[in-house]
Every structure is written in C-alpha cells, then in structure tokens.
Design a protein around this motif. Structure first.
Motif, short mmCIF file in Angstrom:
data_model
loop_
_atom_site.label_atom_id
_atom_site.label_comp_id
_atom_site.label_asym_id
_atom_site.label_seq_id
_atom_site.Cartn_x
_atom_site.Cartn_y
_atom_site.Cartn_z
N MET A 1 -4.58 10.45 10.74
CA MET A 1 -4.89 9.09 10.60
C MET A 1 -4.16 8.76 9.13
O MET A 1 -3.90 9.80 8.26
CB MET A 1 -6.26 8.58 10.35
N SER A 2 -3.55 7.68 8.76
CA SER A 2 -2.81 7.28 7.59
C SER A 2 -3.69 7.75 6.38
O SER A 2 -3.20 8.09 5.48
CB SER A 2 -2.88 5.98 7.37
N GLY A 3 -5.23 7.57 6.37
CA GLY A 3 -5.96 8.25 5.26
C GLY A 3 -5.83 9.75 5.05
O GLY A 3 -5.78 10.22 4.03
N ASP A 4 -5.43 10.40 6.11
CA ASP A 4 -5.37 11.73 6.03
C ASP A 4 -4.21 12.10 5.24
O ASP A 4 -4.19 13.03 4.22
CB ASP A 4 -5.21 12.57 7.50
N LEU A 5 -3.08 11.45 5.53
CA LEU A 5 -1.53 11.82 4.62
C LEU A 5 -1.80 11.02 3.30
O LEU A 5 -1.44 11.67 2.34
CB LEU A 5 -0.57 11.12 5.46
N ARG A 6 -2.55 10.12 3.14
CA ARG A 6 -2.71 9.50 1.78
C ARG A 6 -3.45 10.68 0.96
O ARG A 6 -3.14 10.65 -0.27
CB ARG A 6 -3.47 8.23 1.70
N ALA A 7 -4.59 11.32 1.66
CA ALA A 7 -5.47 12.08 0.73
C ALA A 7 -4.71 13.44 0.47
O ALA A 7 -4.75 13.83 -0.68
CB ALA A 7 -6.56 12.36 1.62
N SER A 8 -3.64 13.68 1.10
CA SER A 8 -2.70 14.66 0.95
C SER A 8 -1.44 14.52 -0.11
O SER A 8 -0.59 15.42 -0.39
CB SER A 8 -2.22 15.52 2.21
N GLY A 9 -1.59 13.25 -0.47
CA GLY A 9 -0.33 13.08 -1.46
C GLY A 9 0.83 12.68 -0.84
O GLY A 9 1.99 12.71 -1.66
N ARG A 10 1.14 12.75 0.45
CA ARG A 10 2.20 12.29 1.19
C ARG A 10 2.89 11.09 0.75
O ARG A 10 2.14 9.76 0.32
CB ARG A 10 2.06 12.45 2.67
N GLN A 11 4.27 10.90 0.74
CA GLN A 11 4.78 9.50 0.70
C GLN A 11 6.12 9.43 1.46
O GLN A 11 6.95 10.43 1.58
CB GLN A 11 5.25 9.24 -0.71
N PHE A 12 6.65 8.43 2.04
CA PHE A 12 7.76 8.09 2.93
C PHE A 12 8.40 6.68 2.32
O PHE A 12 7.76 6.19 1.55
CB PHE A 12 7.21 7.72 4.18
N ASP A 13 9.68 6.85 2.51
CA ASP A 13 10.36 5.70 2.05
C ASP A 13 10.14 4.38 2.95
O ASP A 13 9.92 3.22 2.38
CB ASP A 13 12.08 6.07 2.57
N PHE A 14 9.62 4.60 4.27
CA PHE A 14 9.31 3.60 5.11
C PHE A 14 8.09 3.84 5.91
O PHE A 14 7.95 5.03 6.18
CB PHE A 14 10.47 3.31 6.00
N VAL A 15 7.40 2.70 6.04
CA VAL A 15 6.09 2.92 6.93
C VAL A 15 5.82 1.85 7.94
O VAL A 15 6.15 0.72 7.49
CB VAL A 15 4.66 3.03 5.89
N ILE A 16 5.91 2.13 9.05
CA ILE A 16 5.45 1.28 10.31
C ILE A 16 4.60 1.37 11.09
O ILE A 16 3.79 2.46 11.17
CB ILE A 16 7.04 1.19 10.95
N SER A 17 4.01 0.13 11.98
CA SER A 17 3.08 0.62 13.06
C SER A 17 3.68 -0.41 13.95
O SER A 17 4.31 -1.78 13.76
CB SER A 17 1.78 0.39 12.76
N ASN A 18 3.37 -0.39 15.33
CA ASN A 18 3.74 -1.03 16.47
C ASN A 18 2.40 -1.27 17.25
O ASN A 18 1.71 -0.48 17.86
CB ASN A 18 4.81 -0.48 17.29
N HIS A 19 2.12 -2.35 17.34
CA HIS A 19 0.95 -2.95 18.23
C HIS A 19 -0.38 -2.17 17.41
O HIS A 19 -1.26 -1.87 18.47
CB HIS A 19 1.09 -2.54 19.65
N LEU A 20 -0.54 -1.85 16.49
CA LEU A 20 -1.80 -1.21 16.02
C LEU A 20 -2.77 -2.52 15.31
O LEU A 20 -3.91 -2.25 15.37
CB LEU A 20 -1.31 -0.32 14.73
N LEU A 21 -2.33 -3.26 14.74
CA LEU A 21 -3.01 -4.37 14.01
C LEU A 21 -3.97 -5.02 14.88
O LEU A 21 -5.23 -5.28 14.42
CB LEU A 21 -2.33 -5.55 13.43
N HIS A 22 -3.79 -5.23 15.86
CA HIS A 22 -4.74 -5.92 16.92
C HIS A 22 -5.91 -5.24 17.11
O HIS A 22 -7.12 -5.41 17.57
CB HIS A 22 -4.27 -6.67 18.03
N HIS A 23 -5.82 -3.65 16.94
CA HIS A 23 -6.87 -3.06 17.24
C HIS A 23 -7.89 -2.75 16.01
O HIS A 23 -9.08 -2.33 16.14
CB HIS A 23 -6.57 -1.48 17.39
N LEU A 24 -7.50 -3.54 15.06
CA LEU A 24 -8.21 -3.28 13.99
C LEU A 24 -9.38 -4.41 13.45
O LEU A 24 -9.06 -5.47 13.54
CB LEU A 24 -7.31 -3.06 12.55
N SER A 25 -10.51 -3.86 13.08
CA SER A 25 -11.41 -4.99 12.32
C SER A 25 -10.70 -5.28 10.81
O SER A 25 -9.97 -4.66 10.39
CB SER A 25 -12.84 -4.37 12.40
N GLY A 26 -11.61 -6.29 10.28
CA GLY A 26 -11.15 -6.69 8.87
C GLY A 26 -11.24 -5.42 8.05
O GLY A 26 -10.24 -5.29 7.09
#
Length: 247
Positions: free
Chosen positions: A132-157
C-alpha cells in the motif's frame, strides 16, 4: 493508507438505482475474497480493453507526464492500486516508443491482482509489488510520478486524505489520480455498452456499481486539499492532480 480492496464500512445504499445526490456504498463483486477466481481473472484481463476505451491514460501521458520525461530524459512512476497492471504496462510502452525510459512500480493491496499482473507478458521497466502507499512512504521511497486509476471511488473520506498525504510524500514531480465521474449518462452508457459483453467477468455489474460509488466533479473539487486540482476529462472522467513545488 487502507487499500482499494479494503473500503471502510459505511451505511449501505438504498439500491443501485437510488438518488444521484450522494455517493452510493455498494460492494463490488471482485472485492469479495471468496469470489469466483475465473471470473476475477477475466475481469483483470478485461480491464485492458475497458481502460483503453474510457480511462484516457494515453492523453494523460502525452499532456501531463511526457513533457517532464523529455526534460529529464526519463523517470520513475508509482501506480497505486494497479489491479491487473495494464495501465502500468501501457505507460512504460508509450514512453519506450518515444525513446524515453520510464521505470514503473505497480502496487496493489490484493495478492490476487499482483499474481495476475506478474503472470502477464513482462514489459521492461515494470515491476509489481503487493503493498500500500503507506508502506512505501514509511520506507522513504520517492518517485517522479504517482498515479492511480479507479481507486478514489473505493475510499472513504479519511482514506482519501491518507492517500493524498502519501502521494505528496512519495511524489517528486506530478501526481494524477484518475477516476470515473458519477453521472446518470455515464451509468446508462456503460450499462448499454456492457450488457451483452464481458461475459464470465464482473465488468458489467462492478462497472455500474463503480459509477454509483464515484465522486461528481463538484464533490471532488470540494474535498481536494490545498495544492490539488480537480479536472474533468472526456468521457465522464475526474482527474485529481498535484504538482510538487519547485525547489
């Protein structure tokens, strides 16, 4: 952040064809850990065609990603909630066709999605990981670009807030979260287009449910944090975009 396949519990919607004023909360069949594995594989396989027809990632690539890639001579990209991995593979292929190097890390919380993606014909520069995104954030990873497709509608506030905070920490240049725009015409068009196709998969039912679960453009604009921009893209697409402040 919670994964796309682990939405927070909320009150059930009053039917699939209920009012359009609020987002419906309808579970999607493919999110069931005990769903038919053959139908699930057919669904992942069908995403390639569905996304090429309606998701508009080639336009996003040309307009939002390629100019940065050309200036830098290449880059890295994180695809959050990658599903079967088709968007990640297409982005890497388009960049290679343009003589650019794009190294893509595609993640999903669901082991079934990652297993399917890894079983597809390999594309140079694309790797898959159950995370999950939090796993990569916790490990200090960074990318030039971040995307998602059809993810937002799965999420609560709160899940959306966490995703966008993770995105800002992970992204060095541009982030684009693409999703469906909730609209009765989008629902009707998808129902007609898929009524007799994609048999043996969850595409028809889950696609309709996804439309009902999605944000309207106005809703997405209201919840976008400072620095984020809600944009429309044809047909019935919402883009939530962010650009890292320049040093």
């Amino acid at each position: 952040m919670p994964g796309a396949l682990n939405p927070a519990p909320m009150k059930p919607a009053a039917g699939l064809l209920g009012g359009w004023r609020t987002r419906a909360v309808i579970p999607e069949l493919m999110d069931d850990p005990h769903c038919d594995p053959h139908a699930l594989a057919n669904t992942y396989r069908s995403f390639d065609l569905v996304n090429r027809l309606v998701s508009g990632w080639q336009q996003v690539y040309r307009r939002d990603l390629r100019p940065h890639l050309r200036r830098a001579g290449g880059g890295t990209l994180l695809d959050i909630g990658c599903g079967g991995g088709d968007v990640a593979r297409h982005l890497a292929r388009w960049a290679a066709r343009d003589g650019l190097t794009l190294r893509v890390t595609a993640i999903d919380a669901d082991a079934r999605a990652i297993a399917f993606a890894r079983a597809q014909l390999p594309v140079p520069g694309v790797t898959y990981r159950q995370a999950m995104s939090g796993d990569l954030r916790a490990s200090g990873r960074q990318f030039d670009f971040v995307i998602s497709n059809h993810l937002l509608h799965h999420l609560s506030g709160p899940e959306l807030t966490a995703l966008l905070a993770d995105t800002e920490a992970l992204c060095a240049r541009v982030a684009v979260h693409g999703d469906i725009e909730r609209h009765p015409l989008a629902y009707a068009a998808f129902r007609v287009a898929t009524a007799r196709t994609f048999r043996g998969s969850f595409i028809h039912v889950d696609g309709l449910r996804s439309v009902r679960r999605s944000f309207t453009h106005a809703e997405l604009a209201r919840v976008a944090p400072p620095g984020w921009q809600a944009r429309r893209q044809f047909p019935f697409r919402n883009l939530l975009t962010w650009e890292a402040p320049r040093a």
